[in-house]
Design a protein around this motif. Sequence first.
Motif, short mmCIF file in Angstrom:
data_model
loop_
_atom_site.label_atom_id
_atom_site.label_comp_id
_atom_site.label_asym_id
_atom_site.label_seq_id
_atom_site.Cartn_x
_atom_site.Cartn_y
_atom_site.Cartn_z
N HIS A 46 0.84 -1.21 0.00
CA HIS A 46 0.00 0.00 0.00
C HIS A 46 0.87 1.26 0.00
CE1 HIS A 46 -3.82 -1.97 0.23
NE2 HIS A 46 -3.49 -2.61 1.35
N THR A 47 1.96 1.22 0.74
CA THR A 47 2.87 2.37 0.79
C THR A 47 3.50 2.58 -0.58
OG1 THR A 47 3.31 1.88 3.10
CG2 THR A 47 4.85 3.35 2.01
N HIS A 48 3.88 1.51 -1.23
CA HIS A 48 4.45 1.60 -2.59
C HIS A 48 3.42 2.20 -3.55
CE1 HIS A 48 6.64 0.60 -6.20
NE2 HIS A 48 5.57 -0.02 -6.65
N THR A 49 2.18 1.76 -3.44
CA THR A 49 1.11 2.29 -4.28
C THR A 49 0.92 3.78 -4.02
OG1 THR A 49 0.00 0.14 -4.31
CG2 THR A 49 -1.34 2.07 -4.86
N PHE A 50 0.95 4.17 -2.75
CA PHE A 50 0.82 5.59 -2.40
C PHE A 50 1.97 6.39 -3.01
CE2 PHE A 50 1.47 9.05 0.79
CZ PHE A 50 0.32 9.77 0.50
N GLY A 51 3.19 5.84 -2.97
CA GLY A 51 4.34 6.51 -3.59
C GLY A 51 4.14 6.69 -5.09
N VAL A 53 1.26 6.98 -6.61
CA VAL A 53 0.25 8.03 -6.76
C VAL A 53 0.91 9.40 -6.61
CG1 VAL A 53 -1.78 9.07 -5.67
CG2 VAL A 53 -1.70 6.60 -6.08
N LEU A 54 1.82 9.53 -5.65
CA LEU A 54 2.52 10.80 -5.46
C LEU A 54 3.40 11.14 -6.66
CD1 LEU A 54 3.49 10.44 -1.70
CD2 LEU A 54 1.89 12.10 -2.67
N GLN A 55 4.03 10.14 -7.25
CA GLN A 55 4.83 10.37 -8.46
C GLN A 55 3.94 10.89 -9.60
OE1 GLN A 55 7.89 10.63 -9.03
NE2 GLN A 55 8.99 9.36 -7.58
N ARG A 56 2.77 10.29 -9.77
CA ARG A 56 1.84 10.74 -10.81
C ARG A 56 1.36 12.17 -10.52
NH1 ARG A 56 0.26 5.36 -10.47
NH2 ARG A 56 -1.63 5.81 -9.29
N ALA A 57 1.14 12.46 -9.24
CA ALA A 57 0.75 13.82 -8.87
C ALA A 57 1.87 14.80 -9.20
CB ALA A 57 0.41 13.90 -7.39
N GLU A 81 8.69 5.63 -0.83
CA GLU A 81 9.27 4.43 -1.45
C GLU A 81 10.40 3.85 -0.59
OE1 GLU A 81 9.47 1.27 -3.72
OE2 GLU A 81 7.95 2.83 -3.97
N ARG A 82 11.23 4.72 -0.04
CA ARG A 82 12.31 4.23 0.84
C ARG A 82 11.73 3.56 2.09
NH1 ARG A 82 14.91 9.04 -0.67
NH2 ARG A 82 14.40 10.03 1.31
N PHE A 83 10.69 4.17 2.63
CA PHE A 83 10.02 3.57 3.79
C PHE A 83 9.46 2.20 3.44
CE2 PHE A 83 6.06 2.75 6.10
CZ PHE A 83 6.56 2.68 7.39
N SER A 84 8.83 2.10 2.29
CA SER A 84 8.25 0.83 1.84
C SER A 84 9.33 -0.24 1.72
CB SER A 84 7.55 1.03 0.50
OG SER A 84 7.11 -0.20 -0.03
N GLN A 85 10.47 0.12 1.15
CA GLN A 85 11.55 -0.84 0.99
C GLN A 85 12.15 -1.24 2.33
OE1 GLN A 85 12.19 -2.30 -1.96
NE2 GLN A 85 13.40 -3.65 -0.69
N ARG A 86 12.36 -0.28 3.22
CA ARG A 86 12.90 -0.61 4.55
C ARG A 86 11.95 -1.51 5.31
NH1 ARG A 86 14.67 5.05 5.05
NH2 ARG A 86 12.68 5.36 6.08
#
Length: 148
Positions: A46-51, A53-57, A81-86
């Motif tokens: 979900h965090t990756h998906t949110f990231g 969405v932010l990139q598209r914004a 994205e970094r948070f998602s990966q960590r």
Amino acid sequence: MNDQGPHHDHETLKQKGQQSADELKEAAREQAESAFDRQRDSVAQHTHTFGSVLQRAADEFDRQEQPFCSEQARKLADHTERFSQRLRDKDLHALCRSAEAYGRREPAMFIGGAIAAGFLVTRFLRSSPAKASSSDVSTESKAPDQTL
């Protein structure tokens, strides 16, 4: 006869009880870690998906020639994205140690985040049963009409 009989039986029962408790504790730990891994992966996705969405914004802000907003959205997307990966890379114990260290460094932010997370969890839990019960109510209200 044998004076050690009752004492020996007591010790044997005590050892068996301790062994059962240890096995139960290990099974609970494994189940908790498994549940954590599933939830962690879900949150990371979900965090990756949110990231994304932010990139598209940020791209949309670029098209609208809004460089400040675009830059801020990209920064937030990168942090997300970094948070998602960590998050994906940590197990339950490592995440607990990280949370503890963060709580010591930033106690006000940690407490504020815990309160916010509590509100979000409460909201999520309240909305989940409402959906299930509303579908149950609609099913129940249809059932009497069908039997008449």
